[in-house]
Design a protein around this motif. Structure first.
Motif, mmCIF file in Angstrom:
data_model
loop_
_atom_site.group_PDB
_atom_site.id
_atom_site.type_symbol
_atom_site.label_atom_id
_atom_site.label_comp_id
_atom_site.label_asym_id
_atom_site.label_seq_id
_atom_site.Cartn_x
_atom_site.Cartn_y
_atom_site.Cartn_z
ATOM 1 N N ASP A 193 48.305 27.129 72.722
ATOM 2 C CA ASP A 193 48.429 27.675 71.376
ATOM 3 C C ASP A 193 47.071 27.801 70.683
ATOM 4 N N ALA A 194 46.357 26.720 70.553
ATOM 5 C CA ALA A 194 45.196 26.673 69.660
ATOM 6 C C ALA A 194 43.857 26.878 70.361
ATOM 7 N N ILE A 195 43.858 27.470 71.546
ATOM 8 C CA ILE A 195 42.606 27.709 72.260
ATOM 9 C C ILE A 195 42.523 29.178 72.650
ATOM 10 N N ASN A 196 41.317 29.638 72.967
ATOM 11 C CA ASN A 196 41.184 31.038 73.378
ATOM 12 C C ASN A 196 41.423 31.177 74.878
ATOM 13 N N LYS A 197 41.496 32.413 75.330
ATOM 14 C CA LYS A 197 41.840 32.694 76.720
ATOM 15 C C LYS A 197 40.815 32.113 77.703
ATOM 16 N N SER A 198 39.530 32.198 77.389
ATOM 17 C CA SER A 198 38.522 31.677 78.320
ATOM 18 C C SER A 198 38.600 30.155 78.443
ATOM 19 N N THR A 199 38.907 29.476 77.354
ATOM 20 C CA THR A 199 39.082 28.026 77.409
ATOM 21 C C THR A 199 40.329 27.683 78.226
ATOM 22 N N ALA A 200 41.391 28.443 78.034
ATOM 23 C CA ALA A 200 42.611 28.221 78.821
ATOM 24 C C ALA A 200 42.329 28.419 80.312
ATOM 25 N N THR A 201 41.555 29.438 80.650
ATOM 26 C CA THR A 201 41.193 29.691 82.047
ATOM 27 C C THR A 201 40.470 28.488 82.634
ATOM 28 N N HIS A 202 39.580 27.893 81.869
ATOM 29 C CA HIS A 202 38.875 26.681 82.310
ATOM 30 C C HIS A 202 39.865 25.547 82.593
ATOM 31 N N HIS A 203 40.818 25.343 81.700
ATOM 32 C CA HIS A 203 41.806 24.275 81.878
ATOM 33 C C HIS A 203 42.696 24.550 83.094
ATOM 34 N N PHE A 204 43.103 25.820 83.280
ATOM 35 C CA PHE A 204 43.905 26.165 84.457
ATOM 36 C C PHE A 204 43.137 25.865 85.740
ATOM 37 N N LYS A 205 41.841 26.151 85.743
ATOM 38 C CA LYS A 205 41.014 25.897 86.929
ATOM 39 C C LYS A 205 40.999 24.408 87.268
ATOM 40 N N ILE A 206 40.843 23.560 86.268
ATOM 41 C CA ILE A 206 40.820 22.116 86.507
ATOM 42 C C ILE A 206 42.163 21.645 87.065
ATOM 43 N N LEU A 207 43.244 22.143 86.513
ATOM 44 C CA LEU A 207 44.572 21.771 87.002
ATOM 45 C C LEU A 207 44.802 22.274 88.424
ATOM 46 N N ARG A 208 44.336 23.484 88.736
ATOM 47 C CA ARG A 208 44.456 24.017 90.106
ATOM 48 C C ARG A 208 43.629 23.201 91.089
ATOM 49 N N GLU A 209 42.392 22.866 90.708
ATOM 50 C CA GLU A 209 41.526 22.093 91.594
ATOM 51 C C GLU A 209 42.072 20.688 91.852
ATOM 52 N N ALA A 210 42.825 20.148 90.908
ATOM 53 C CA ALA A 210 43.469 18.849 91.104
ATOM 54 C C ALA A 210 44.751 18.991 91.932
ATOM 55 N N GLY A 211 45.132 20.235 92.223
ATOM 56 C CA GLY A 211 46.324 20.486 93.021
ATOM 57 C C GLY A 211 47.623 20.395 92.249
ATOM 58 N N LEU A 212 47.544 20.437 90.915
ATOM 59 C CA LEU A 212 48.735 20.269 90.090
ATOM 60 C C LEU A 212 49.484 21.574 89.836
ATOM 61 N N ILE A 213 48.771 22.677 89.778
ATOM 62 C CA ILE A 213 49.419 23.960 89.515
ATOM 63 C C ILE A 213 48.937 24.992 90.530
ATOM 64 N N GLU A 214 49.669 26.090 90.597
ATOM 65 C CA GLU A 214 49.253 27.239 91.384
ATOM 66 C C GLU A 214 49.468 28.486 90.538
ATOM 67 N N ARG A 215 48.642 29.481 90.780
ATOM 68 C CA ARG A 215 48.730 30.741 90.050
ATOM 69 C C ARG A 215 49.578 31.702 90.875
ATOM 70 N N LEU A 216 50.518 32.370 90.212
ATOM 71 C CA LEU A 216 51.390 33.350 90.850
ATOM 72 C C LEU A 216 51.271 34.681 90.141
ATOM 73 N N THR A 217 51.474 35.752 90.881
ATOM 74 C CA THR A 217 51.589 37.069 90.282
ATOM 75 C C THR A 217 53.019 37.535 90.498
ATOM 76 N N ILE A 218 53.714 37.808 89.401
ATOM 77 C CA ILE A 218 55.104 38.244 89.453
ATOM 78 C C ILE A 218 55.184 39.557 88.686
ATOM 79 N N ASP A 219 55.515 40.621 89.408
ATOM 80 C CA ASP A 219 55.602 41.961 88.817
ATOM 81 C C ASP A 219 54.346 42.311 88.017
#
Length: 110
Positions: A47-73
């Motif tokens: 909610d309260a962060i910009n897209k580039s900051t969110a991208t940074h957080h997603f990267k950390i979560l992916r590198e820890a193996g907690l999430i994966e990125r999917l493309t759906i439609d």
């Protein structure tokens, strides 16, 4: 059509996982993913962060193996790797998400 953009990293060692979850923004992202029990569009996870900051957080979560990125439609989603996390660190995810839900009761109904 669903496809994984990257092969998911193995779930990292416990100190790395806890470090990834230590940040309140990343904890909230994981809480929302866990409560949804399905992939969620990226923008719905913060909610309260910009897209580039969110991208940074997603990267950390992916590198820890907690999430994966999917493309759906053609849309980018994040998916919590619940089974892999449970296998690597049994009981951790439910405990953390339950505690986060108690701390944020107004958000737990999402």
């Amino acid at each position: 059509m669903t496809q994984a953009n990257d092969l998911p990293a193995p779930v990292a060692a416990l100190p790395v996982v806890l470090g990834a979850l230590h940040d309140p923004v990343r904890l909230e992202m994981v809480r929302r993913l866990s409560n949804a029990a399905a992939p969620i569009r990226c923008a719905a996870l913060y909610d309260a962060i910009n897209k580039s900051t969110a991208t940074h957080h997603f990267k950390i979560l992916r590198e820890a193996g907690l999430i994966e990125r999917l493309t759906i439609d053609g849309q980018t989603y994040q998916n919590l790797r619940t089974a892999a996390i449970e296998q690597a660190v049994p009981g951790l995810l439910p405990s953390i998400v339950n505690a986060a839900n108690r701390a944020e009761p107004s958000l737990s109904a999402e």
